[in-house]
Scaffold this motif. Structure first.
Motif, PDB file in Angstrom:
ATOM      1  N   GLU A 267      20.413 -14.713 -50.127  1.00 45.16           N
ATOM      2  CA  GLU A 267      20.454 -13.453 -50.623  1.00 45.16           C
ATOM      3  C   GLU A 267      19.014 -12.924 -49.497  1.00 45.16           C
ATOM      4  OE1 GLU A 267      20.201 -11.660 -54.114  1.00 45.16           O
ATOM      5  OE2 GLU A 267      22.530 -11.156 -54.281  1.00 45.16           O
ATOM      6  N   SER A 268      17.621 -13.911 -49.134  1.00 46.72           N
ATOM      7  CA  SER A 268      17.431 -14.501 -48.854  1.00 46.72           C
ATOM      8  C   SER A 268      17.535 -14.438 -47.710  1.00 46.72           C
ATOM      9  CB  SER A 268      16.126 -14.817 -49.279  1.00 46.72           C
ATOM     10  OG  SER A 268      15.410 -15.661 -49.061  1.00 46.72           O
ATOM     11  N   LEU A 269      17.003 -13.569 -46.819  1.00 49.15           N
ATOM     12  CA  LEU A 269      17.113 -13.706 -45.105  1.00 49.15           C
ATOM     13  C   LEU A 269      16.356 -14.929 -44.689  1.00 49.15           C
ATOM     14  CD1 LEU A 269      16.539 -10.086 -43.915  1.00 49.15           C
ATOM     15  CD2 LEU A 269      18.544 -11.641 -44.050  1.00 49.15           C
ATOM     16  N   HIS A 270      15.304 -15.288 -45.211  1.00 47.33           N
ATOM     17  CA  HIS A 270      14.717 -16.710 -44.816  1.00 47.33           C
ATOM     18  C   HIS A 270      15.529 -17.731 -45.041  1.00 47.33           C
ATOM     19  CE1 HIS A 270      11.687 -20.015 -44.356  1.00 47.33           C
ATOM     20  NE2 HIS A 270      11.887 -20.501 -45.968  1.00 47.33           N
TER      21      HIS A 270
ATOM     22  N   GLN B  68      19.184 -16.999 -44.832  1.00 50.16           N
ATOM     23  CA  GLN B  68      20.232 -17.754 -44.571  1.00 50.16           C
ATOM     24  C   GLN B  68      19.855 -17.988 -43.322  1.00 50.16           C
ATOM     25  OE1 GLN B  68      21.680 -14.215 -44.054  1.00 50.16           O
ATOM     26  NE2 GLN B  68      22.155 -12.807 -46.068  1.00 50.16           N
ATOM     27  N   ARG B  69      18.454 -17.982 -42.426  1.00 53.43           N
ATOM     28  CA  ARG B  69      18.692 -18.036 -40.837  1.00 53.43           C
ATOM     29  C   ARG B  69      18.095 -20.219 -41.602  1.00 53.43           C
ATOM     30  NH1 ARG B  69      15.363 -13.241 -40.817  1.00 53.43           N
ATOM     31  NH2 ARG B  69      16.623 -12.301 -39.812  1.00 53.43           N
TER      32      ARG B  69
ATOM     33  N   ARG C 288      27.169 -15.892 -45.229  1.00 50.43           N
ATOM     34  CA  ARG C 288      25.917 -15.686 -44.945  1.00 50.43           C
ATOM     35  C   ARG C 288      24.994 -17.055 -44.990  1.00 50.43           C
ATOM     36  NH1 ARG C 288      24.302 -12.553 -50.565  1.00 50.43           N
ATOM     37  NH2 ARG C 288      25.589 -10.753 -50.429  1.00 50.43           N
TER      38      ARG C 288
END
Length: 79
Positions: free
Chosen positions: A15-18, A20-21, A48
């Motif tokens: 859920e964390s974009l950090h 995911q990236r 994701r």
């Protein structure tokens, strides 16, 4: 913890974009074999985990060989 707990934990982490990236940039290609036995949570993890638009994903499977419905696999995620 059981396998379901691990799946839900991975989904929560992604859920964390950090997070995911970090994964999206780490792998050039992600290949999933026996994709017909994927459940909806696993499919969401894959979305994701991989690059936007699933541009670095290759899935292999045969919907006619789906055998894990008893544990939540949903052959419709193959589509």
């Amino acid at each position: 913890m059981d396998f379901d707990d691990l799946e839900r934990g991975a989904l929560r982490a992604l859920e964390s974009l950090h997070v995911q990236r970090a994964y999206q940039s780490r792998f050039e290609l992600v290949m999933v074999d026996e994709f017909q036995d994927t459940n909806p949570i696993q499919a969401e993890i894959l979305k994701r985990f991989t690059r936007p638009g699933l541009t670095n994903v290759c899935v292999v499977g045969d919907p006619k060989q789906a055998i894990y419905r008893f544990r939540g696999a949903d052959v419709s995620v193959f589509d």
